[in-house]
Design a protein around this motif. Structure first.
Motif, mmCIF file in Angstrom:
data_model
loop_
_atom_site.group_PDB
_atom_site.id
_atom_site.type_symbol
_atom_site.label_atom_id
_atom_site.label_comp_id
_atom_site.label_asym_id
_atom_site.label_seq_id
_atom_site.Cartn_x
_atom_site.Cartn_y
_atom_site.Cartn_z
ATOM 1 N N PRO A 193 0.824 -1.209 0.000
ATOM 2 C CA PRO A 193 0.000 0.000 0.000
ATOM 3 C C PRO A 193 0.859 1.259 0.000
ATOM 4 N N GLU A 194 0.340 2.322 -0.569
ATOM 5 C CA GLU A 194 1.095 3.575 -0.654
ATOM 6 C C GLU A 194 1.387 4.138 0.731
ATOM 7 N N SER A 195 0.493 3.888 1.682
ATOM 8 C CA SER A 195 0.682 4.447 3.022
ATOM 9 C C SER A 195 1.924 3.879 3.700
ATOM 10 N N ASN A 196 2.381 2.690 3.284
ATOM 11 C CA ASN A 196 3.555 2.087 3.900
ATOM 12 C C ASN A 196 4.860 2.707 3.430
ATOM 13 N N VAL A 197 4.801 3.460 2.351
ATOM 14 C CA VAL A 197 6.008 4.042 1.794
ATOM 15 C C VAL A 197 6.161 5.499 2.193
ATOM 16 N N GLY A 198 5.065 6.180 2.374
ATOM 17 C CA GLY A 198 5.132 7.604 2.661
ATOM 18 C C GLY A 198 4.672 8.412 1.467
ATOM 19 N N LYS A 199 4.379 9.649 1.691
ATOM 20 C CA LYS A 199 3.872 10.503 0.624
ATOM 21 C C LYS A 199 5.002 10.935 -0.303
ATOM 22 N N ASP A 200 4.723 10.882 -1.559
ATOM 23 C CA ASP A 200 5.686 11.299 -2.565
ATOM 24 C C ASP A 200 5.060 12.406 -3.394
ATOM 25 N N LYS A 201 5.843 13.440 -3.683
ATOM 26 C CA LYS A 201 5.315 14.563 -4.440
ATOM 27 C C LYS A 201 4.954 14.184 -5.874
ATOM 28 N N ASP A 202 5.648 13.188 -6.402
ATOM 29 C CA ASP A 202 5.423 12.771 -7.781
ATOM 30 C C ASP A 202 4.435 11.615 -7.779
ATOM 31 N N LYS A 203 3.222 11.841 -8.261
ATOM 32 C CA LYS A 203 2.173 10.819 -8.226
ATOM 33 C C LYS A 203 1.954 10.176 -9.593
ATOM 34 N N ARG A 204 2.957 10.172 -10.423
ATOM 35 C CA ARG A 204 2.768 9.616 -11.757
ATOM 36 C C ARG A 204 2.765 8.093 -11.762
ATOM 37 N N TYR A 205 3.313 7.469 -10.726
ATOM 38 C CA TYR A 205 3.311 6.019 -10.710
ATOM 39 C C TYR A 205 1.942 5.498 -10.288
ATOM 40 N N LYS A 206 1.644 4.289 -10.730
ATOM 41 C CA LYS A 206 0.338 3.685 -10.471
ATOM 42 C C LYS A 206 0.385 2.571 -9.431
ATOM 43 N N LEU A 207 1.567 2.033 -9.169
ATOM 44 C CA LEU A 207 1.672 0.908 -8.254
ATOM 45 C C LEU A 207 2.989 0.986 -7.497
#
Length: 268
Positions: A193-207
């Motif tokens: 899940p994205e929450s396990n990685v932290g917020k990233d300013k670049d949201k172009r990735y899908k997975l």
């Protein structure tokens, strides 16, 4: 004069701040549609051996897994030796790629001499540096550089492809030459899940996925690119040299010794 002085101070501070911060290269400047499609194909035959106990416990699936890893690591070493360079592109490939396939019937041969099962495989890897099959390293273990074997990293993939048994090649982009140098190999462990990685300013990735780094030639950094190769594994039924079946009779040859010749006795 005061206004001029303040203007010059502000101007040099602006230049200094611009030089201190590393510019972020957007994906549009890396994956250019005008770059021609490039396909690099590598094939290799490997021989996989597993113990009789391992074969009985994990059955035939362990043969596929060992063949895949052995083949990919060998191909990666060849690529690193060749210092492979690619030009990333974005020509609109179909994102529904079949990234992993296997064919052929497993017919391992049992060697009573080594108590192992032996099977030959052919591994074919196709590396296509297209945006559809790409991603990037978004963070590393303890947010540091890594070059060690079996270190973990987190990767953002631009398209949510089927990721079962997927390996990935790691590349470093050089904006001056507009090329990517392939510098290593890794394997996707799991989607997270994205929450396990932290917020990233670049949201172009899908997975987001967790990757395990196998062998690399240089330090892996945040922002390095990854490419998902198309992998085909085929089991080969041809006889394996040096293997004997359990039904074959073993022949034991006793060594022959040369008899000591009768020499004349020394005269007194």
């Amino acid at each position: 004069m005061r206004r001029l002085f303040l203007f010059l101070v502000s101007f040099f501070l602006l230049i200094g701040s611009g030089c201190a911060s590393k510019p972020k290269i957007k994906k549009e400047l890396i994956f250019k549609p005008q770059n021609p499609l490039q396909k690099i194909s590598k094939s290799i035959k490997v021989k996989v051996k597993i113990s009789k106990k391992e074969y009985q416990e994990q059955e035939k699936n362990i043969l596929w897994q060992k063949a895949l890893k052995k083949g990919l690591v060998t191909i990666n070493r060849k690529i690193l030796k060749e210092q492979l360079i690619v030009r990333p592109t974005n020509i609109g490939l179909n994102p529904e790629q079949i990234l992993f396939s296997k064919s052929g019937d497993l017919k391992p041969i049992y060697s009573s001499y080594s108590n192992e099962y032996i099977q030959n495989f052919e591994i074919n890897v196709e590396l296509i540096p297209d945006f559809v099959l790409a991603g990037r390293v978004i963070s590393l273990k303890e947010n540091s550089y890594t070059i060690g074997e079996y270190e973990f990293c987190y990767i953002g993939i631009y398209h949510p492809l089927a990721l079962e048994k997927n390996y990935f090649f790691i590349g470093k982009f050089s904006p001056q030459e507009d090329i990517v140098r392939i510098v290593g190999l890794g394997k996707i462990v799991q989607a997270i899940p994205e929450s396990n990685v932290g917020k990233d300013k670049d949201k172009r990735y899908k997975l987001l996925v967790q990757g395990e780094i196998y062998e690399v030639q240089e330090e892996i950094e945040k922002g390095d690119l990854i490419f998902l190769p198309i992998i085909k594994v085929r089991a080969i039924s041809e006889p394996v040299l040096g293997a004997t079946t359990s039904q074959q009779e073993e022949i034991v040859v006793e060594p022959k010794y040369l008899e000591e010749p009768n020499l004349p006795k020394e005269s007194k």
